[in-house]
Motif scaffolding. Structure first.
Motif, PDB file in Angstrom:
ATOM      1  N   TRP A  46      47.957  65.613  82.005  1.00  0.00           N
ATOM      2  CA  TRP A  46      48.365  64.200  81.931  1.00  0.00           C
ATOM      3  C   TRP A  46      47.151  63.313  81.680  1.00  0.00           C
ATOM      4  O   TRP A  46      47.192  62.440  80.821  1.00  0.00           O
ATOM      5  CB  TRP A  46      49.029  63.776  83.240  1.00  0.00           C
ATOM      6  CG  TRP A  46      50.332  64.437  83.540  1.00  0.00           C
ATOM      7  CD1 TRP A  46      51.182  65.036  82.653  1.00  0.00           C
ATOM      8  CD2 TRP A  46      50.946  64.580  84.833  1.00  0.00           C
ATOM      9  NE1 TRP A  46      52.282  65.537  83.312  1.00  0.00           N
ATOM     10  CE2 TRP A  46      52.166  65.271  84.642  1.00  0.00           C
ATOM     11  CE3 TRP A  46      50.586  64.190  86.113  1.00  0.00           C
ATOM     12  CZ2 TRP A  46      53.019  65.570  85.718  1.00  0.00           C
ATOM     13  CZ3 TRP A  46      51.432  64.481  87.174  1.00  0.00           C
ATOM     14  CH2 TRP A  46      52.632  65.166  86.967  1.00  0.00           C
ATOM     15  N   GLU A  47      46.093  63.536  82.436  1.00  0.00           N
ATOM     16  CA  GLU A  47      44.929  62.652  82.339  1.00  0.00           C
ATOM     17  C   GLU A  47      44.238  62.778  80.988  1.00  0.00           C
ATOM     18  O   GLU A  47      43.633  61.812  80.508  1.00  0.00           O
ATOM     19  CB  GLU A  47      43.952  62.962  83.472  1.00  0.00           C
ATOM     20  CG  GLU A  47      44.499  62.584  84.845  1.00  0.00           C
ATOM     21  CD  GLU A  47      43.498  62.770  85.961  1.00  0.00           C
ATOM     22  OE1 GLU A  47      42.408  63.323  85.690  1.00  0.00           O
ATOM     23  OE2 GLU A  47      43.794  62.370  87.101  1.00  0.00           O
ATOM     24  N   LYS A  48      44.303  63.946  80.381  1.00  0.00           N
ATOM     25  CA  LYS A  48      43.687  64.133  79.062  1.00  0.00           C
ATOM     26  C   LYS A  48      44.594  63.681  77.929  1.00  0.00           C
ATOM     27  O   LYS A  48      44.185  63.695  76.768  1.00  0.00           O
ATOM     28  CB  LYS A  48      43.332  65.606  78.863  1.00  0.00           C
ATOM     29  CG  LYS A  48      42.195  66.093  79.747  1.00  0.00           C
ATOM     30  CD  LYS A  48      41.905  67.557  79.486  1.00  0.00           C
ATOM     31  CE  LYS A  48      40.732  68.041  80.327  1.00  0.00           C
ATOM     32  NZ  LYS A  48      40.444  69.465  80.115  1.00  0.00           N
ATOM     33  N   GLY A  49      45.830  63.271  78.262  1.00  0.00           N
ATOM     34  CA  GLY A  49      46.766  62.845  77.235  1.00  0.00           C
ATOM     35  C   GLY A  49      47.441  63.981  76.502  1.00  0.00           C
ATOM     36  O   GLY A  49      48.099  63.764  75.479  1.00  0.00           O
ATOM     37  N   PRO A  80      35.805  60.061  77.816  1.00  0.00           N
ATOM     38  CA  PRO A  80      36.736  61.186  77.965  1.00  0.00           C
ATOM     39  C   PRO A  80      36.650  61.786  79.353  1.00  0.00           C
ATOM     40  O   PRO A  80      35.600  61.768  79.991  1.00  0.00           O
ATOM     41  CB  PRO A  80      36.249  62.185  76.900  1.00  0.00           C
ATOM     42  CG  PRO A  80      35.514  61.353  75.911  1.00  0.00           C
ATOM     43  CD  PRO A  80      34.894  60.234  76.681  1.00  0.00           C
ATOM     44  N   PRO A  81      37.777  62.335  79.858  1.00  0.00           N
ATOM     45  CA  PRO A  81      37.769  62.946  81.184  1.00  0.00           C
ATOM     46  C   PRO A  81      36.725  64.042  81.279  1.00  0.00           C
ATOM     47  O   PRO A  81      36.345  64.658  80.280  1.00  0.00           O
ATOM     48  CB  PRO A  81      39.186  63.526  81.320  1.00  0.00           C
ATOM     49  CG  PRO A  81      40.008  62.761  80.333  1.00  0.00           C
ATOM     50  CD  PRO A  81      39.089  62.416  79.208  1.00  0.00           C
ATOM     51  N   LEU A  82      36.263  64.288  82.482  1.00  0.00           N
ATOM     52  CA  LEU A  82      35.284  65.345  82.689  1.00  0.00           C
ATOM     53  C   LEU A  82      35.844  66.685  82.242  1.00  0.00           C
ATOM     54  O   LEU A  82      37.032  66.960  82.410  1.00  0.00           O
ATOM     55  CB  LEU A  82      34.909  65.425  84.170  1.00  0.00           C
ATOM     56  CG  LEU A  82      34.157  64.210  84.735  1.00  0.00           C
ATOM     57  CD1 LEU A  82      33.956  64.385  86.223  1.00  0.00           C
ATOM     58  CD2 LEU A  82      32.832  64.038  84.038  1.00  0.00           C
ATOM     59  N   PRO A  83      35.024  67.529  81.662  1.00  0.00           N
ATOM     60  CA  PRO A  83      35.505  68.842  81.239  1.00  0.00           C
ATOM     61  C   PRO A  83      35.787  69.728  82.444  1.00  0.00           C
ATOM     62  O   PRO A  83      35.298  69.489  83.541  1.00  0.00           O
ATOM     63  CB  PRO A  83      34.320  69.397  80.436  1.00  0.00           C
ATOM     64  CG  PRO A  83      33.135  68.737  81.046  1.00  0.00           C
ATOM     65  CD  PRO A  83      33.582  67.355  81.439  1.00  0.00           C
ATOM     66  N   THR A  84      36.591  70.735  82.230  1.00  0.00           N
ATOM     67  CA  THR A  84      36.814  71.749  83.252  1.00  0.00           C
ATOM     68  C   THR A  84      36.091  73.010  82.814  1.00  0.00           C
ATOM     69  O   THR A  84      35.694  73.159  81.656  1.00  0.00           O
ATOM     70  CB  THR A  84      38.306  72.056  83.432  1.00  0.00           C
ATOM     71  OG1 THR A  84      38.804  72.624  82.219  1.00  0.00           O
ATOM     72  CG2 THR A  84      39.088  70.783  83.747  1.00  0.00           C
ATOM     73  N   LEU A  85      35.966  73.946  83.722  1.00  0.00           N
ATOM     74  CA  LEU A  85      35.273  75.188  83.399  1.00  0.00           C
ATOM     75  C   LEU A  85      35.965  75.909  82.252  1.00  0.00           C
ATOM     76  O   LEU A  85      35.316  76.547  81.419  1.00  0.00           O
ATOM     77  CB  LEU A  85      35.216  76.088  84.637  1.00  0.00           C
ATOM     78  CG  LEU A  85      34.478  77.408  84.476  1.00  0.00           C
ATOM     79  CD1 LEU A  85      33.029  77.174  84.088  1.00  0.00           C
ATOM     80  CD2 LEU A  85      34.562  78.215  85.749  1.00  0.00           C
ATOM     81  N   ALA A  86      37.299  75.802  82.199  1.00  0.00           N
ATOM     82  CA  ALA A  86      38.047  76.484  81.138  1.00  0.00           C
ATOM     83  C   ALA A  86      37.636  76.001  79.750  1.00  0.00           C
ATOM     84  O   ALA A  86      37.782  76.722  78.763  1.00  0.00           O
ATOM     85  CB  ALA A  86      39.542  76.275  81.339  1.00  0.00           C
ATOM     86  N   ASP A  87      37.110  74.779  79.668  1.00  0.00           N
ATOM     87  CA  ASP A  87      36.674  74.247  78.377  1.00  0.00           C
ATOM     88  C   ASP A  87      35.397  74.918  77.877  1.00  0.00           C
ATOM     89  O   ASP A  87      35.037  74.786  76.715  1.00  0.00           O
ATOM     90  CB  ASP A  87      36.410  72.737  78.480  1.00  0.00           C
ATOM     91  CG  ASP A  87      37.671  71.954  78.796  1.00  0.00           C
ATOM     92  OD1 ASP A  87      38.745  72.371  78.332  1.00  0.00           O
ATOM     93  OD2 ASP A  87      37.574  70.942  79.503  1.00  0.00           O
TER      94      ASP A  87
END
Length: 400
Positions: A46-49, A80-87
């Protein structure tokens, strides 16, 4: 201007000081579907659109204490939202070498370059907060994993690369935790533990396990924190360098403190001091433990006494440490002052506690740290018991 529900959700979640996991929990609780369809990953989408909440929007608004219109209002899109490890890491085992392809040859020079970047990131963390450093930290981790996976190297170089990946994972995990991304921090720590064990570096593995134990103890998983902190100590063994052993015992003390176990906490503090004293014999410790010294042990001792509601022990220790602390380390200064504010409140010194709390709030506003934000909430909560004091009431009203 354009509508950005995701950006508004993230803004309001940050205002509440919640993680994505916490917001998911509150949404499910409000909808009466605990353990159900909304989790951290869905909130992240949701937060990343990437997805629109639609039927969940009323429950999101209720959880955050705002109207649906607030979440729908047009606004400039923030960073942009902070990246996650999966990125940043492969879907499969991130440390499995790609044996099917012949990559470029990697030697000790590349290991040395990586070592310098890891140390630079560690030094940057002394003066910058997680929100500022998480992107470069995860980029460095991804690059290091790619070098190990896609390059060709000798057994010696491979082991050295794994060691640097472990060190990088430790500081990247700490940074992710400071940015409030605890789930990703845990994954990073576990990646680092795997790398350290493959490199046969028990000291580094213990440091990573202790770092994760510290996070668990601070995020509602106190029993797990105690078990892992003790496992880190025992796994490294009595041959661990003195500074490392002192650090492991420091984390054991904190884990027991958070679990409400005073006697083992105080005992571990004493053993940590004894371990550090052995460092004067000239035993060599890893370079990444440069920050472990008697001052750090005093800080932990003061925090333990504060948490255990022993302000008469905590206040003198904290004042002594803060009198000589490097003011350029804004985040740590705010954190340590927060413990002093709590200890002063417990010592029935509300006016001084209020003055210290003002400093904590001002310093915290200057750093993008989830840790300092959480400590501000703790300080304000403790001050509520002294609201009848004018100085305290002014701080509480100002914060509100």
């Amino acid at each position: 201007m354009r509508s950005s529900i995701g950006a508004n959700i993230r803004r309001e979640r940050d205002r509440c000081g919640w993680s994505q996991e916490r917001l998911a929990h509150e949404i499910c609780r409000g909808a009466g579907v605990m353990g159900g369809p909304v989790g951290r990953q869905e909130v992240s989408r949701w937060e990343k659109g990437k997805r629109t909440p639609r039927q969940w929007l009323p429950f999101i608004a209720a959880a955050l204490g705002v109207s649906e219109d607030v979440l729908k209002e047009p606004r400039e899109v923030d960073e942009p939202p902070l990246p996650t490890l999966a990125d940043y890491l492969p879907d499969s085992d991130p440390l499995a070498p790609l044996s099917a392809r012949e990559g470029r040859r990697v030697g000790l020079r590349q290991v040395g370059d990586l070592q310098e970047r890891v140390h630079g990131l560690r030094l940057a963390d002394d003066v910058l907060a997680g929100g500022d450093l998480i992107r470069p930290a995860l980029r460095e981790l991804r690059a290091a994993v790619r070098v190990y996976k896609e390059g060709t190297h000798s057994e010696e170089v491979g082991r050295a690369l794994l060691g640097q990946i472990g060190e990088l994972a430790q500081i990247a995990g700490w940074i992710a935790g400071d940015a409030g991304q605890h789930a990703d921090a845990e994954r990073v720590y576990r990646l680092g533990m795997s790398a350290a064990m493959q490199a046969d570096d028990r000291t580094l593995a213990g440091n990573l396990a202790g770092s994760l134990a510290y996070q668990l103890s601070n995020t509602g998983r106190e029993a797990e924190g105690v078990r892992l902190a003790r496992a880190a100590l025992e796994g490294a063994g009595p041959e661990a360098p003195p500074k490392a052993r002192a650090l492991y015992l420091d984390r054991v003390a904190w884990a027991h403190t958070r679990a409400g176990e005073a006697q083992p906490a105080i005992r571990a503090l004493g053993e940590a001091g004894e371990a550090l004293a052995a460092d004067s014999a000239g035993a060599e410790s890893p370079a990444y433990l440069y920050w472990v010294d008697a001052g750090e042990l005093r800080i932990m001792e003061s925090r333990v006494h504060t948490e255990l509601r022993r302000p008469l022990r905590a206040v003198p220790l904290l004042r002594d440490v803060l009198s000589r602390y490097d003011a350029t380390h804004t985040r740590e200064l705010a954190l340590y002052l927060s413990w002093l504010a709590v200890a002063l409140a417990d010592a029935n010194e509300p006016e001084e506690a209020a003055a210290t709390a003002e400093r904590v709030i001002a310093l915290s506003a200057a750093v993008t740290s989830d840790r300092t934000a959480a400590r501000v909430r703790v300080v304000l909560e403790r001050l509520e018991g002294h609201r009848d004091v004018p100085e305290v009431r002014a701080v509480l009203d100002g914060a509100a």
